[in-house]
Design a protein around this motif. Sequence first.
Motif, mmCIF file in Angstrom:
data_model
loop_
_atom_site.group_PDB
_atom_site.id
_atom_site.type_symbol
_atom_site.label_atom_id
_atom_site.label_comp_id
_atom_site.label_asym_id
_atom_site.label_seq_id
_atom_site.Cartn_x
_atom_site.Cartn_y
_atom_site.Cartn_z
ATOM 1 N N LYS A 2 24.580 15.517 -6.226
ATOM 2 C CA LYS A 2 25.273 14.730 -7.241
ATOM 3 C C LYS A 2 26.680 14.389 -6.789
ATOM 4 O O LYS A 2 27.170 13.312 -7.043
ATOM 5 C CB LYS A 2 25.308 15.480 -8.563
ATOM 6 C CG LYS A 2 23.960 15.587 -9.229
ATOM 7 C CD LYS A 2 24.054 16.304 -10.547
ATOM 8 C CE LYS A 2 22.680 16.432 -11.162
ATOM 9 N NZ LYS A 2 22.719 17.128 -12.439
ATOM 10 N N ARG A 3 27.343 15.338 -6.119
ATOM 11 C CA ARG A 3 28.697 15.087 -5.652
ATOM 12 C C ARG A 3 28.716 13.953 -4.637
ATOM 13 O O ARG A 3 29.599 13.105 -4.671
ATOM 14 C CB ARG A 3 29.303 16.353 -5.048
ATOM 15 C CG ARG A 3 30.713 16.135 -4.571
ATOM 16 C CD ARG A 3 31.328 17.420 -4.047
ATOM 17 N NE ARG A 3 32.608 17.155 -3.484
ATOM 18 C CZ ARG A 3 33.758 17.250 -4.131
ATOM 19 N NH1 ARG A 3 33.761 17.602 -5.390
ATOM 20 N NH2 ARG A 3 34.887 16.986 -3.530
ATOM 21 N N ARG A 6 28.474 10.707 -6.523
ATOM 22 C CA ARG A 6 29.719 10.429 -7.225
ATOM 23 C C ARG A 6 30.792 9.971 -6.238
ATOM 24 O O ARG A 6 31.512 9.028 -6.499
ATOM 25 C CB ARG A 6 30.175 11.674 -7.993
ATOM 26 C CG ARG A 6 31.383 11.450 -8.841
ATOM 27 C CD ARG A 6 31.693 12.619 -9.765
ATOM 28 N NE ARG A 6 31.679 13.897 -9.103
ATOM 29 C CZ ARG A 6 30.800 14.879 -9.354
ATOM 30 N NH1 ARG A 6 29.863 14.707 -10.260
ATOM 31 N NH2 ARG A 6 30.856 16.025 -8.718
ATOM 32 N N GLU A 10 32.841 6.527 -6.353
ATOM 33 C CA GLU A 10 34.308 6.529 -6.387
ATOM 34 C C GLU A 10 34.874 5.734 -5.218
ATOM 35 O O GLU A 10 35.852 5.000 -5.369
ATOM 36 C CB GLU A 10 34.839 7.957 -6.359
ATOM 37 C CG GLU A 10 34.589 8.715 -7.649
ATOM 38 C CD GLU A 10 34.936 10.189 -7.553
ATOM 39 O OE1 GLU A 10 35.429 10.638 -6.500
ATOM 40 O OE2 GLU A 10 34.710 10.899 -8.552
ATOM 41 N N GLN A 39 30.391 -0.537 -9.644
ATOM 42 C CA GLN A 39 31.608 0.244 -9.452
ATOM 43 C C GLN A 39 32.647 -0.550 -8.663
ATOM 44 O O GLN A 39 33.828 -0.549 -8.983
ATOM 45 C CB GLN A 39 31.307 1.564 -8.739
ATOM 46 C CG GLN A 39 30.575 2.558 -9.586
ATOM 47 C CD GLN A 39 31.392 3.037 -10.760
ATOM 48 O OE1 GLN A 39 32.575 3.311 -10.640
ATOM 49 N NE2 GLN A 39 30.775 3.117 -11.917
#
Length: 58
Positions: A2-3, A6, A10, A39
Amino acid sequence: MKRQKRDRLERAQSRGYQAGIVGKTKECCPYQDADIKAQWLGGWRTAVDDRVSFFGGK
């Protein structure tokens, strides 16, 4: 896992912001994936708004 996802999102937002600050168009988005592209475009829009606020519409 998940990191990593993310971080990728980002990073896309940050790169979109950088592109918007220097005046690139939204068509310059290098991403094809819908989530990542969203994003990048979000960062780009924020940068364009910041530029307009800072430079008074130029």
